[in-house]
Design a protein around this motif. Structure first.
Motif, PDB file in Angstrom:
ATOM      1  N   GLN A 163       0.838  -1.209   0.000  1.00  0.00           N
ATOM      2  CA  GLN A 163       0.000   0.000   0.000  1.00  0.00           C
ATOM      3  C   GLN A 163       0.871   1.258   0.000  1.00  0.00           C
ATOM      4  O   GLN A 163       0.602   2.226  -0.712  1.00  0.00           O
ATOM      5  CB  GLN A 163      -0.877  -0.019   1.250  1.00  0.00           C
ATOM      6  N   LEU A 166       2.401   1.710  -3.407  1.00  0.00           N
ATOM      7  CA  LEU A 166       1.392   2.238  -4.331  1.00  0.00           C
ATOM      8  C   LEU A 166       1.285   3.760  -4.190  1.00  0.00           C
ATOM      9  O   LEU A 166       1.220   4.492  -5.176  1.00  0.00           O
ATOM     10  CB  LEU A 166       0.040   1.584  -3.994  1.00  0.00           C
ATOM     11  N   THR A 167       1.294   4.211  -2.953  1.00  0.00           N
ATOM     12  CA  THR A 167       1.223   5.647  -2.702  1.00  0.00           C
ATOM     13  C   THR A 167       2.465   6.346  -3.245  1.00  0.00           C
ATOM     14  O   THR A 167       2.383   7.414  -3.850  1.00  0.00           O
ATOM     15  CB  THR A 167       1.077   5.902  -1.188  1.00  0.00           C
ATOM     16  N   ARG A 169       4.208   5.406  -5.745  1.00  0.00           N
ATOM     17  CA  ARG A 169       4.057   5.443  -7.200  1.00  0.00           C
ATOM     18  C   ARG A 169       3.124   6.573  -7.623  1.00  0.00           C
ATOM     19  O   ARG A 169       3.367   7.277  -8.598  1.00  0.00           O
ATOM     20  CB  ARG A 169       3.520   4.089  -7.683  1.00  0.00           C
ATOM     21  N   GLU A 170       2.037   6.744  -6.867  1.00  0.00           N
ATOM     22  CA  GLU A 170       1.088   7.815  -7.202  1.00  0.00           C
ATOM     23  C   GLU A 170       1.742   9.186  -7.069  1.00  0.00           C
ATOM     24  O   GLU A 170       1.547  10.066  -7.906  1.00  0.00           O
ATOM     25  CB  GLU A 170      -0.127   7.740  -6.266  1.00  0.00           C
ATOM     26  N   VAL A 171       2.533   9.350  -6.019  1.00  0.00           N
ATOM     27  CA  VAL A 171       3.200  10.642  -5.810  1.00  0.00           C
ATOM     28  C   VAL A 171       4.198  10.892  -6.941  1.00  0.00           C
ATOM     29  O   VAL A 171       4.337  12.011  -7.442  1.00  0.00           O
ATOM     30  CB  VAL A 171       3.887  10.686  -4.427  1.00  0.00           C
ATOM     31  N   ARG A 172       4.865   9.819  -7.372  1.00  0.00           N
ATOM     32  CA  ARG A 172       5.812   9.947  -8.498  1.00  0.00           C
ATOM     33  C   ARG A 172       5.101  10.389  -9.766  1.00  0.00           C
ATOM     34  O   ARG A 172       5.628  11.173 -10.539  1.00  0.00           O
ATOM     35  CB  ARG A 172       6.455   8.590  -8.773  1.00  0.00           C
ATOM     36  N   GLN A 173       3.911   9.829  -9.985  1.00  0.00           N
ATOM     37  CA  GLN A 173       3.186  10.134 -11.224  1.00  0.00           C
ATOM     38  C   GLN A 173       2.613  11.543 -11.224  1.00  0.00           C
ATOM     39  O   GLN A 173       2.265  12.075 -12.272  1.00  0.00           O
ATOM     40  CB  GLN A 173       2.051   9.129 -11.430  1.00  0.00           C
ATOM     41  N   THR A 174       2.504  12.126 -10.039  1.00  0.00           N
ATOM     42  CA  THR A 174       1.888  13.449  -9.981  1.00  0.00           C
ATOM     43  C   THR A 174       2.886  14.517  -9.565  1.00  0.00           C
ATOM     44  O   THR A 174       3.451  15.211 -10.401  1.00  0.00           O
ATOM     45  CB  THR A 174       0.697  13.435  -9.009  1.00  0.00           C
TER      46      THR A 174
END
Ligand code: ADP
Ligand code: MG
Length: 264
Positions: A163, A166-167, A169-174
């Protein structure tokens, strides 16, 4: 050292896995090696502040004021009893920050904005995250160069990790494409306990070189130190816990000079 500090978030949404202990002792270890180090207490429980001897009544300005009130970081940070080690203390005010920041358009960038104003004052900034993947932890991940993950050597330890990844990764994408995994460090390891070894094997198999060679053993001196308001490095400098945290610092600072650790 470059002008810009190296910013490391210490995160794991599970409570009691050794985040604060690791934050305090890695910070102390870095300062001991001559680095100007700032620890940001980002947990409303304020354990890092207590553990470094900042009494509740001495926390005039806190991380809450930094993030919610926009008070300059230079006004919030305070010295500790240890050379080169400073802290932005926290208290329970921070518990309502999530709610209060809901309408703020820059709500995920507040810590990044604050740390940008530090200029060349520090070599390292460590961020002790709360036990949740809330807005505070997101602020830490957005502001950080890397994330250091303490993993308690116990059952289900790895499940919570996916989890967190995943977070990340999300921060990287944004907001923060350059965010790296500093590494995963096994904590409270008991070598007489088979489970510790099973979790270690599992972690090394799944995460490979992301797992630090250094393991933090379960050590009573480590757990005693906070009640004396000092890092274990100061409380019992030659204890197994102190040796382990110094070895972790050595590993972390060595890896900064080699090609970047691959991300997960
Ligand atoms: P977190 O910040 O993730 O909630 P803490 O660092 O506060 O976790 O650690 C939880 C508890 O475990 C604390 O009471 C702490 O003193 C104890 N602890 C942490 N690391 C060790 C260790 N290596 N040996 C013994 N006790 C430890
Ligand atoms: Mg903590």
């Amino acid at each position: 050292m470059s002008e810009k500090p190296r910013i490391i978030a210490i995160a794991n949404q599970k409570g009691g896995v050794g985040k604060t202990t690791t934050a305090i002792n890695v910070a102390a270890g870095l300062a001991e090696k001559g680095n100007r180090t700032l620890l940001i207490d980002l947990d409303p429980q304020g354990n890092a502040s207590t553990g470094l001897g900042i009494e509740p009544e001495a926390r005039n300005l806190t991380t809450y004021d930094l993030l919610v009130e926009g008070i300059p970081i230079g006004d919030v940070l305070c010295p500790t009893a240890f050379d080169r080690l400073y802290i932005c203390p926290a208290n329970s005010d921070l518990a309502s920050a999530d709610m209060e920041l809901i309408a703020n358009e820059r709500r995920t960038f507040l810590l990044q904005d604050a740390l940008k104003t530090l200029s060349g004052d520090f070599d390292y900034v460590l961020i002790d995250c709360p036990p949740s993947l809330n807005l505070l932890t997101i602020n830490a991940l957005v502001a950080a160069d890397s994330v250091l993950v303490p993993l308690q050597a116990e059952f289900f330890a790895l499940e919570g990790l996916s989890q967190l990844m995943l977070t990340v990764r999300e921060v990287r994408q944004t907001a923060n494409p350059a965010l790296r995994i500093e590494g995963v460090v096994l904590t409270m390891y008991d070598k007489r306990n088979n489970l510790s070894q099973l979790v270690e094997n599992d972690a090394r198999q799944t995460l490979g070189e992301l797992v630090f060679a250094t393991i933090i053993p379960r050590n009573v001196r480590v757990s005693e130190a906070p009640s004396f308001s000092v890092p274990v490095l100061a409380y019992d400098s030659t204890s197994k816990g102190s040796e382990a945290y110094r070895a972790l610092v050595a590993e972390m600072t060595a890896s900064h000079r080699t090609p970047m650790r691959k991300s997960a």
